[in-house]
Design a protein around this motif. Structure first.
Motif, PDB file in Angstrom:
ATOM      1  N   SER A 147       0.869  -1.179   0.000  1.00  0.00           N
ATOM      2  CA  SER A 147       0.000   0.000   0.000  1.00  0.00           C
ATOM      3  C   SER A 147       0.903   1.224   0.000  1.00  0.00           C
ATOM      4  N   LEU A 148       0.337   2.385  -0.234  1.00  0.00           N
ATOM      5  CA  LEU A 148       1.104   3.630  -0.257  1.00  0.00           C
ATOM      6  C   LEU A 148       0.336   4.709   0.482  1.00  0.00           C
ATOM      7  N   THR A 149       0.957   5.246   1.530  1.00  0.00           N
ATOM      8  CA  THR A 149       0.388   6.366   2.271  1.00  0.00           C
ATOM      9  C   THR A 149       1.337   7.537   2.173  1.00  0.00           C
ATOM     10  N   ILE A 150       0.859   8.654   1.644  1.00  0.00           N
ATOM     11  CA  ILE A 150       1.649   9.884   1.565  1.00  0.00           C
ATOM     12  C   ILE A 150       1.097  10.807   2.631  1.00  0.00           C
ATOM     13  N   ASN A 151       1.857  10.959   3.701  1.00  0.00           N
ATOM     14  CA  ASN A 151       1.426  11.768   4.843  1.00  0.00           C
ATOM     15  C   ASN A 151       1.568  13.253   4.546  1.00  0.00           C
ATOM     16  N   SER A 152       0.968  14.090   5.366  1.00  0.00           N
ATOM     17  CA  SER A 152       1.074  15.539   5.242  1.00  0.00           C
ATOM     18  C   SER A 152       2.546  15.933   5.208  1.00  0.00           C
ATOM     19  N   GLY A 153       2.941  16.690   4.201  1.00  0.00           N
ATOM     20  CA  GLY A 153       4.330  17.104   4.037  1.00  0.00           C
ATOM     21  C   GLY A 153       5.171  16.113   3.269  1.00  0.00           C
ATOM     22  N   GLY A 154       4.621  14.934   2.966  1.00  0.00           N
ATOM     23  CA  GLY A 154       5.355  13.906   2.231  1.00  0.00           C
ATOM     24  C   GLY A 154       5.223  14.078   0.733  1.00  0.00           C
ATOM     25  N   THR A 155       6.223  13.552  -0.008  1.00  0.00           N
ATOM     26  CA  THR A 155       6.227  13.638  -1.468  1.00  0.00           C
ATOM     27  C   THR A 155       6.603  12.285  -2.049  1.00  0.00           C
ATOM     28  N   TYR A 156       5.784  11.789  -2.964  1.00  0.00           N
ATOM     29  CA  TYR A 156       6.138  10.609  -3.745  1.00  0.00           C
ATOM     30  C   TYR A 156       6.247  11.049  -5.190  1.00  0.00           C
ATOM     31  N   SER A 157       7.470  11.064  -5.714  1.00  0.00           N
ATOM     32  CA  SER A 157       7.693  11.355  -7.126  1.00  0.00           C
ATOM     33  C   SER A 157       7.644  10.020  -7.846  1.00  0.00           C
ATOM     34  N   ALA A 158       6.508   9.748  -8.451  1.00  0.00           N
ATOM     35  CA  ALA A 158       6.256   8.434  -9.035  1.00  0.00           C
ATOM     36  C   ALA A 158       7.207   8.145 -10.184  1.00  0.00           C
ATOM     37  N   THR A 159       7.459   6.877 -10.374  1.00  0.00           N
ATOM     38  CA  THR A 159       8.327   6.400 -11.441  1.00  0.00           C
ATOM     39  C   THR A 159       7.763   6.763 -12.814  1.00  0.00           C
ATOM     40  N   ASN A 160       8.652   6.845 -13.783  1.00  0.00           N
ATOM     41  CA  ASN A 160       8.189   6.962 -15.162  1.00  0.00           C
ATOM     42  C   ASN A 160       7.966   5.569 -15.743  1.00  0.00           C
ATOM     43  N   GLY A 161       8.133   4.560 -14.891  1.00  0.00           N
ATOM     44  CA  GLY A 161       7.808   3.174 -15.231  1.00  0.00           C
ATOM     45  C   GLY A 161       6.430   2.835 -14.683  1.00  0.00           C
ATOM     46  N   THR A 162       6.333   1.768 -13.914  1.00  0.00           N
ATOM     47  CA  THR A 162       5.052   1.292 -13.413  1.00  0.00           C
ATOM     48  C   THR A 162       5.052   1.224 -11.897  1.00  0.00           C
ATOM     49  N   THR A 163       3.986   1.717 -11.268  1.00  0.00           N
ATOM     50  CA  THR A 163       3.762   1.534  -9.835  1.00  0.00           C
ATOM     51  C   THR A 163       2.551   0.628  -9.666  1.00  0.00           C
ATOM     52  N   THR A 164       2.742  -0.475  -8.951  1.00  0.00           N
ATOM     53  CA  THR A 164       1.668  -1.424  -8.695  1.00  0.00           C
ATOM     54  C   THR A 164       1.422  -1.483  -7.192  1.00  0.00           C
ATOM     55  N   ILE A 165       0.168  -1.330  -6.791  1.00  0.00           N
ATOM     56  CA  ILE A 165      -0.224  -1.424  -5.383  1.00  0.00           C
ATOM     57  C   ILE A 165      -1.099  -2.662  -5.249  1.00  0.00           C
ATOM     58  N   THR A 166      -0.705  -3.562  -4.331  1.00  0.00           N
ATOM     59  CA  THR A 166      -1.317  -4.886  -4.295  1.00  0.00           C
ATOM     60  C   THR A 166      -2.215  -5.159  -3.091  1.00  0.00           C
ATOM     61  N   ASN A 167      -2.287  -4.238  -2.134  1.00  0.00           N
ATOM     62  CA  ASN A 167      -3.008  -4.534  -0.908  1.00  0.00           C
ATOM     63  C   ASN A 167      -3.542  -3.249  -0.292  1.00  0.00           C
ATOM     64  N   GLU A 168      -4.057  -3.342   0.917  1.00  0.00           N
ATOM     65  CA  GLU A 168      -4.511  -2.181   1.680  1.00  0.00           C
ATOM     66  C   GLU A 168      -3.723  -2.093   2.975  1.00  0.00           C
ATOM     67  N   SER A 169      -3.571  -0.885   3.489  1.00  0.00           N
ATOM     68  CA  SER A 169      -2.946  -0.680   4.798  1.00  0.00           C
ATOM     69  C   SER A 169      -3.919  -1.129   5.880  1.00  0.00           C
ATOM     70  N   ALA A 170      -3.457  -1.137   7.114  1.00  0.00           N
ATOM     71  CA  ALA A 170      -4.324  -1.485   8.246  1.00  0.00           C
ATOM     72  C   ALA A 170      -5.519  -0.533   8.339  1.00  0.00           C
ATOM     73  N   ALA A 171      -5.356   0.688   7.829  1.00  0.00           N
ATOM     74  CA  ALA A 171      -6.448   1.674   7.836  1.00  0.00           C
ATOM     75  C   ALA A 171      -7.474   1.414   6.727  1.00  0.00           C
ATOM     76  N   GLY A 172      -7.188   0.418   5.859  1.00  0.00           N
ATOM     77  CA  GLY A 172      -8.156   0.067   4.823  1.00  0.00           C
ATOM     78  C   GLY A 172      -7.981   0.778   3.501  1.00  0.00           C
ATOM     79  N   PHE A 173      -6.813   1.407   3.289  1.00  0.00           N
ATOM     80  CA  PHE A 173      -6.561   2.127   2.040  1.00  0.00           C
ATOM     81  C   PHE A 173      -5.409   1.486   1.261  1.00  0.00           C
ATOM     82  N   ALA A 174      -5.558   1.375  -0.043  1.00  0.00           N
ATOM     83  CA  ALA A 174      -4.447   0.962  -0.890  1.00  0.00           C
ATOM     84  C   ALA A 174      -3.557   2.168  -1.174  1.00  0.00           C
ATOM     85  N   LEU A 175      -4.183   3.327  -1.414  1.00  0.00           N
ATOM     86  CA  LEU A 175      -3.492   4.586  -1.664  1.00  0.00           C
ATOM     87  C   LEU A 175      -4.150   5.646  -0.804  1.00  0.00           C
ATOM     88  N   ASN A 176      -3.350   6.296   0.020  1.00  0.00           N
ATOM     89  CA  ASN A 176      -3.896   7.306   0.913  1.00  0.00           C
ATOM     90  C   ASN A 176      -2.975   8.511   0.900  1.00  0.00           C
TER      91      ASN A 176
END
Length: 176
Positions: A147-176
């Motif tokens: 899963s991927l969680t981007i918190n306040s103040g956080g930055t994810y500069s995504a790949t120019n390739g492929t990003t695959t998210i396969t599950n959910e966090s304990a909070a129930g989100f795959a991407l938050n």
């Protein structure tokens, strides 16, 4: 210890508690049996690496690796899997062309983690939590995250390739 560790034989920390090293070099034939608690790497060697595995063996033992260096430094586990990886260092560069950063559980980025190599794969089985900067954009990266969680103040500069998210966090989100 807070000085640099050079592993040529076996360094077995699996029975101890938290371990602290300046930097760690695992030479070919060397074995680091990590603690099941926290291995903290606090600086870099003259080579510019905080962790450099040159064909040795790194066994995570379900422990945490916390990279806390305060200068731009390189990180190269040579494809060996880490269990939990925490980046609190200010400028950590994954430096392995055509290699995989394997994290068997969670990756927490409170500082900065970027890649400087092409055709790299980030495989994080568990959760990725970003409060700092995770930069995989600059090269052809394949990112596989639980899963991927981007918190306040956080930055994810995504790949120019492929990003695959396969599950959910304990909070129930795959991407938050």
């Amino acid at each position: 210890a807070t000085s640099d560790a050079e592993v040529n034989g076996t360094l077995n920390a699996s029975l101890g508690g938290n371990q602290w090293f300046g930097s760690m070099l695992i030479n070919s034939g060397g074995i680091y049996e990590a603690t099941s608690e926290t291995t903290e790497i606090t600086s870099e060697a003259a080579s510019g690496y905080n962790l450099n595995n040159l064909g040795g063996t790194l066994t995570h033992n379900s422990g945490i690796f916390n990279i806390t260096t305060t200068t731009a430094t390189k990180f190269a586990p040579d494809g060996d899997s880490l269990y939990d990886l925490i980046i609190t260092g200010t400028d950590i560069r994954f430096k392995e062309a055509s290699e995989t950063l394997n994290v068997a559980n969670d990756l927490t980025v409170n500082g900065k983690l970027a890649t400087t190599s092409t055709f790299t794969t980030f495989t994080i089985v568990g959760d990725v939590s970003v409060s700092g900067t995770l930069d995989t954009y600059t090269n052809s990266i394949v990112s596989n995250f639980g899963s991927l969680t981007i918190n306040s103040g956080g930055t994810y500069s995504a790949t120019n390739g492929t990003t695959t998210i396969t599950n959910e966090s304990a909070a129930g989100f795959a991407l938050n």
